[in-house]
Write a protein that holds these residues in place. Sequence first.
Motif, PDB file in Angstrom:
ATOM      1  N   LEU A  67      -6.394   3.400  -8.107  1.00 40.80           N
ATOM      2  CA  LEU A  67      -6.991   2.279  -8.340  1.00 40.80           C
ATOM      3  C   LEU A  67      -7.830   1.819  -8.633  1.00 40.80           C
ATOM      4  O   LEU A  67      -7.871   1.111  -9.297  1.00 40.80           O
ATOM      5  CB  LEU A  67      -6.564   1.873  -6.514  1.00 40.80           C
ATOM      6  N   GLN A  68      -8.489   3.199  -8.566  1.00 39.46           N
ATOM      7  CA  GLN A  68      -9.708   2.776  -9.230  1.00 39.46           C
ATOM      8  C   GLN A  68      -9.913   2.501 -10.574  1.00 39.46           C
ATOM      9  O   GLN A  68     -10.885   2.338 -11.205  1.00 39.46           O
ATOM     10  CB  GLN A  68     -10.883   4.006  -8.575  1.00 39.46           C
ATOM     11  N   SER A 111      -6.432   6.390  -4.208  1.00 41.73           N
ATOM     12  CA  SER A 111      -7.835   5.754  -4.471  1.00 41.73           C
ATOM     13  C   SER A 111      -8.131   6.268  -5.911  1.00 41.73           C
ATOM     14  O   SER A 111      -8.677   5.235  -6.060  1.00 41.73           O
ATOM     15  CB  SER A 111      -8.775   6.348  -3.396  1.00 41.73           C
ATOM     16  N   ARG A 166      -7.891  -0.764 -11.489  1.00 36.00           N
ATOM     17  CA  ARG A 166      -9.362  -2.164 -11.300  1.00 36.00           C
ATOM     18  C   ARG A 166     -10.118  -1.449 -12.876  1.00 36.00           C
ATOM     19  O   ARG A 166     -10.593  -2.594 -13.714  1.00 36.00           O
ATOM     20  CB  ARG A 166      -9.698  -2.458 -10.307  1.00 36.00           C
ATOM     21  N   GLN A 203      -3.075  -7.891  -8.148  1.00 34.39           N
ATOM     22  CA  GLN A 203      -3.533  -9.799  -8.667  1.00 34.39           C
ATOM     23  C   GLN A 203      -3.766  -9.748 -10.118  1.00 34.39           C
ATOM     24  O   GLN A 203      -2.783 -10.487 -10.839  1.00 34.39           O
ATOM     25  CB  GLN A 203      -4.738  -9.068  -8.164  1.00 34.39           C
ATOM     26  N   SER A 221      -7.960  -6.062 -12.363  1.00 36.06           N
ATOM     27  CA  SER A 221      -8.042  -6.175 -11.260  1.00 36.06           C
ATOM     28  C   SER A 221      -7.027  -5.264  -9.857  1.00 36.06           C
ATOM     29  O   SER A 221      -7.011  -4.499 -10.792  1.00 36.06           O
ATOM     30  CB  SER A 221      -7.171  -7.874 -11.505  1.00 36.06           C
ATOM     31  N   SER A 222      -7.061  -5.488  -8.984  1.00 38.22           N
ATOM     32  CA  SER A 222      -6.328  -5.027  -8.419  1.00 38.22           C
ATOM     33  C   SER A 222      -4.389  -4.446  -8.797  1.00 38.22           C
ATOM     34  O   SER A 222      -4.355  -6.023 -10.178  1.00 38.22           O
ATOM     35  CB  SER A 222      -6.272  -5.230  -6.516  1.00 38.22           C
ATOM     36  N   ASP A 277       1.165  -1.264   0.353  1.00 40.91           N
ATOM     37  CA  ASP A 277       0.284   0.268  -0.335  1.00 40.91           C
ATOM     38  C   ASP A 277       1.318   1.200   0.336  1.00 40.91           C
ATOM     39  O   ASP A 277       0.617   2.060  -0.715  1.00 40.91           O
ATOM     40  CB  ASP A 277      -0.643  -0.154   1.311  1.00 40.91           C
TER      41      ASP A 277
END
Length: 101
Positions: free
Chosen positions: A24-25, A21, A28, A37, A33-34, A6
């Motif tokens: 990440l949004q 954030s 994804r 992942q 996926s993250s 993180d």
Amino acid sequence: MCTLPDLYLAEYAASRGFSASWFLQCFRQITGSSPLQYILKLRLSNAQSLLENTDYPIGEIADAVGYDNALYFSRLFRKHIGMSPREYRRAHVAPDEKHPC
């Protein structure tokens, strides 16, 4: 409390002018996926290719795709692919290309 990945993610996003954030949004949304992942899928895909196309030992393949522990790599591979790296190699190498080990 943040975990180590993180913190790296937050630093990476900040270095490009994004909030973690938002990054990440978007990540994804684009990849499905993250980031962790995605990296796992990429590493396992590369390992599959190496198992199919080389005769490198499992430990070398683990190291080549980013795992310094071959046992951990084998466990992850089995969990996500459904068979061990050795079983995968045996199932995906043509009969005339099979190796004795």
